[in-house]
Every structure is written in C-alpha cells, then in structure tokens.
Design an enzyme around this catalytic site. Structure first.
Site, PDB file in Angstrom:
ATOM      1  N   ASP A 261       0.917  -1.203  -0.110  1.00 51.82           N
ATOM      2  CA  ASP A 261      -0.050  -0.079  -0.005  1.00 51.82           C
ATOM      3  C   ASP A 261       0.765   1.247   0.060  1.00 51.82           C
ATOM      4  OD1 ASP A 261      -2.082   1.581   0.050  1.00 51.82           O
ATOM      5  OD2 ASP A 261      -2.829   1.095   2.175  1.00 51.82           O
TER       6      ASP A 261
ATOM      7  N   ASP B 236      -2.426   2.490  -6.450  1.00 49.27           N
ATOM      8  CA  ASP B 236      -1.625   2.519  -5.343  1.00 49.27           C
ATOM      9  C   ASP B 236      -1.594   1.297  -4.235  1.00 49.27           C
ATOM     10  OD1 ASP B 236      -4.221   2.884  -4.309  1.00 49.27           O
ATOM     11  OD2 ASP B 236      -3.647   4.592  -3.069  1.00 49.27           O
ATOM     12  N   GLU B 237      -2.510   0.085  -4.720  1.00 50.99           N
ATOM     13  CA  GLU B 237      -2.106  -1.020  -3.770  1.00 50.99           C
ATOM     14  C   GLU B 237      -2.372  -2.305  -4.287  1.00 50.99           C
ATOM     15  OE1 GLU B 237      -5.102  -1.579  -0.688  1.00 50.99           O
ATOM     16  OE2 GLU B 237      -6.385  -0.013  -1.749  1.00 50.99           O
TER      17      GLU B 237
END
Length: 357
Positions: free
Chosen positions: A13, A108-109
C-alpha cells in the site's frame, strides 16, 4: 498445516500516493498540509492527502470545501492522473520481478502471492522489505506492507505500521491476533454495520466469535457466513490475476444539485455517450456480454442509492426507469448521478479429453 496456511501473501500500500508524488516533484510542498483533488468551487473531493493534512481530520473522499474548512492552510493540487498511472506501472514492474501472481486493487495498492518466490530464500518478509527499498530507490516514494497467509490479514497488517513500515502475521499468531481486532477492520463492515454491532455488544472479533453461523446469518444475511470466517482470520480467496472487466460505469458530480427527476433525465444523454465510448474501448480487447444495467444516485444529504435491472441490452432508454426508481426513494436534489453495465462471466470451453496429440 493446510495449503492456505502455507501461502505467503504481501499487501503493498503506497503511502499517500498522489500527494507523495506531488511533494516529490515539487519540494516546496514537502512537509505541508496537502490535498490532491478537485476545486471546492466545482464541488471537488479529496482524492488523497498528506499525513500533515490528516492531523486536521482531512481524509479521502471528503468534499474539498470541508477539507479547507478543517485545515485553512491546506494546499490543494489538481490531480495529474497520467503521471500517477505511469508511476504505478513502474512500481508494478518491480512487483513482477518477484511473482506473476499480482492482483492490483488500484493505482496505489496490490496483493502479491510470493509463495513460490525464490528471492531472499523465499522469505516473504525479506521480499517485502526489498520491494519497499526498491520503490524508494527508484521512485523516492514510501510504501507500507503487510505479510500474512491470506489477503484479508495481509491488508490488515499493511495498516499496522503506516507510514513506511511493515508488519507480519504468521499462521501461529492468527488466533491470538484476531481476538483484539476491532470489527470495523473487517471489509464490508462500514459505519452503519459497525454501529449496529456495537448496539449488539460486538466491538472486537473476539465478541463476534461468540456468535454462531446461524445467528450471524439471521442478523446480517448472506454476509453472516463471511463474518464468521473473517472473525477467525479465515480467507481462502486466491490472489487473482484475472484482468477481465466485471463492470464499466461513468458518473458525474454536479457543481449545482439537480433539483428534480427531469433534471436527472436531462443529464442521461451525456452520461450514456461517455459510457458507450468506454464500452467500445473495452470491447476492442475483450468479448463482453452485458448482464445488467445499474444506476447510482447520491442525494444532497450524501445518502447513496442504487438500482439495477437484468438485461443483455445497453440502451439509453433502459436507464430512465432505473433513474426514476432511484430518485423516488428520497425525492430530493441530486449531487451525483452514475450509470453502468455489469458483465456476465466470460465463457470458457470445457476441456474434453479426445485422445488427440
């Protein structure tokens, strides 16, 4: 020990991804209360914000106008989506050096299954450390990581030592770890469900473990069985590399609330045009079979409702009764209107053994 217990799942993350990229590219923004998002005058929302802004109560999905009221010195930066996409692709190139089993959740993860990885003697903990170090070396961005035998626990663990940290939940730790975990950490337990659980005396997974499957299903419907498993740290879901489209949707948040049903109808042609364009682009690479149409409305008071109908047709006229059905639930001004298509599972031919070479 089961196959599930032997899995090594990493949840990566990125820390304040959009805001971190803006601060990286503009040193004057470093250490400042920063939010990436739309203009408050156009009813923009916060896409992400720095930790300095979070100290004032600013968070993602908050109206930018509210964020500026909470933090008057907040610096707003408009999003640069092409830049974020490019950086995300470069980070995924790092992931691919360790495993092919990558499940992106957003820019983003992502989940990584490193159960068969050979790097770092197969240690998921050391692999996560190395990935985070490489992200910093190549992008000057920090990431947090969670390592566990399944996706649920890996995601929980990635929040444990944020920012720029990591946490490991080993199989032998699960039983004790789950006892103190708040139920609000369980995916699917939102504010309303958490409040309902609190009224029932359920605040931790230890409390939830005292409930039988039948009792959970009676109180929470089909979600009850899932709650029973997650409260015990059980999650059999594989890391999925299936990139096929499950749905496509478009939506618009309006600078001025749509006052009535007629105004909602008036916005449909533009939304449908945008939906057709996205659908055509997706169908250029995949054979997509529509299964249902869906409408989403967020009212002036931020309450959200959706309506859906089963059909294989994607026609503008078919969204009209769905919009009407959704609007009539509250009959008040509308701040967001969205339409979408859900697709059937892709057809896969059965493999027949015909004795052919």
């Amino acid at each position: 020990m089961t196959d599930t217990a032997l899995r090594k799942i990493i949840h990566i993350d990125m820390d304040c991804f959009y805001a971190a990229i803006e601060a990286r590219d503009n040193p004057a923004l470093r250490g400042k209360a920063l939010a990436v998002g739309g203009s408050p005058d156009a009813r923009g929302v916060v896409a992400t914000c720095s930790y300095e802004a979070r100290k004032f109560g600013v968070h993602s999905a908050m109206p930018m106008k509210t964020a500026l009221r909470l933090c008057p010195e907040l610096i707003r930066v408009p999003p640069r989506r092409a830049v974020y996409q490019a950086v995300s692709e470069q980070i995924h190139t790092i992931f691919a050096a360790y495993t092919e089993l990558i499940e992106p959740l957003s820019l983003d993860e992502a989940y990584l299954d490193v159960s068969k990885a050979q790097q770092q003697q197969g240690s998921a903990t050391l692999i996560a450390q190395e990935i985070r170090a490489r992200i910093w070396q190549e992008q000057q961005l920090t990431a947090s990581a969670g390592i566990a035998p399944n996706k649920f626990l890996a995601k929980v663990a990635s929040d444990w030592h944020k920012p720029n940290g990591q946490f490991v939940i080993r199989p032998q730790m699960i039983a004790e770890f789950m006892l103190g975990l708040p139920v609000k950490k369980i995916p699917g337990v939102g504010t309303v469900t958490a409040e309902r659980m609190g009224e029932l005396g359920v605040r931790t997974c230890a409390d939830l473990q005292t409930w039988s499957v039948d009792k959970l299903c009676t109180e929470f419907g089909r979600f009850g069985k899932r709650l029973y498993e997650l409260a015990r740290g059980i999650d059999h879901r594989p890391v999925s590399v299936d990139n096929s489209y499950k749905s496509i949707s478009v939506e618009d948040t309006f600078a001025t609330d749509l006052p009535d049903l007629a105004a909602c109808y008036a916005e449909l042609p533009a939304l449908f045009c945008a939906l057709e364009q996205r659908l055509a682009k997706a169908q250029a690479s995949q054979r997509l079979v529509p299964k249902s149409l869906v409408v989403k409305i967020r009212f002036h008071d931020f309450m959200l409702t959706t309506t859906q109908t089963t059909t294989s047709l994607v026609e503008e006229r078919l969204f009209l009764p769905l919009i009407k059905q959704a609007w009539e639930r509250r009959q008040m001004p509308v701040r967001l209107l969205g339409i979408g298509v859900h697709f059937a599972e892709p057809w896969k031919p059965e493999q027949l053994s015909l004795g052919l070479k």
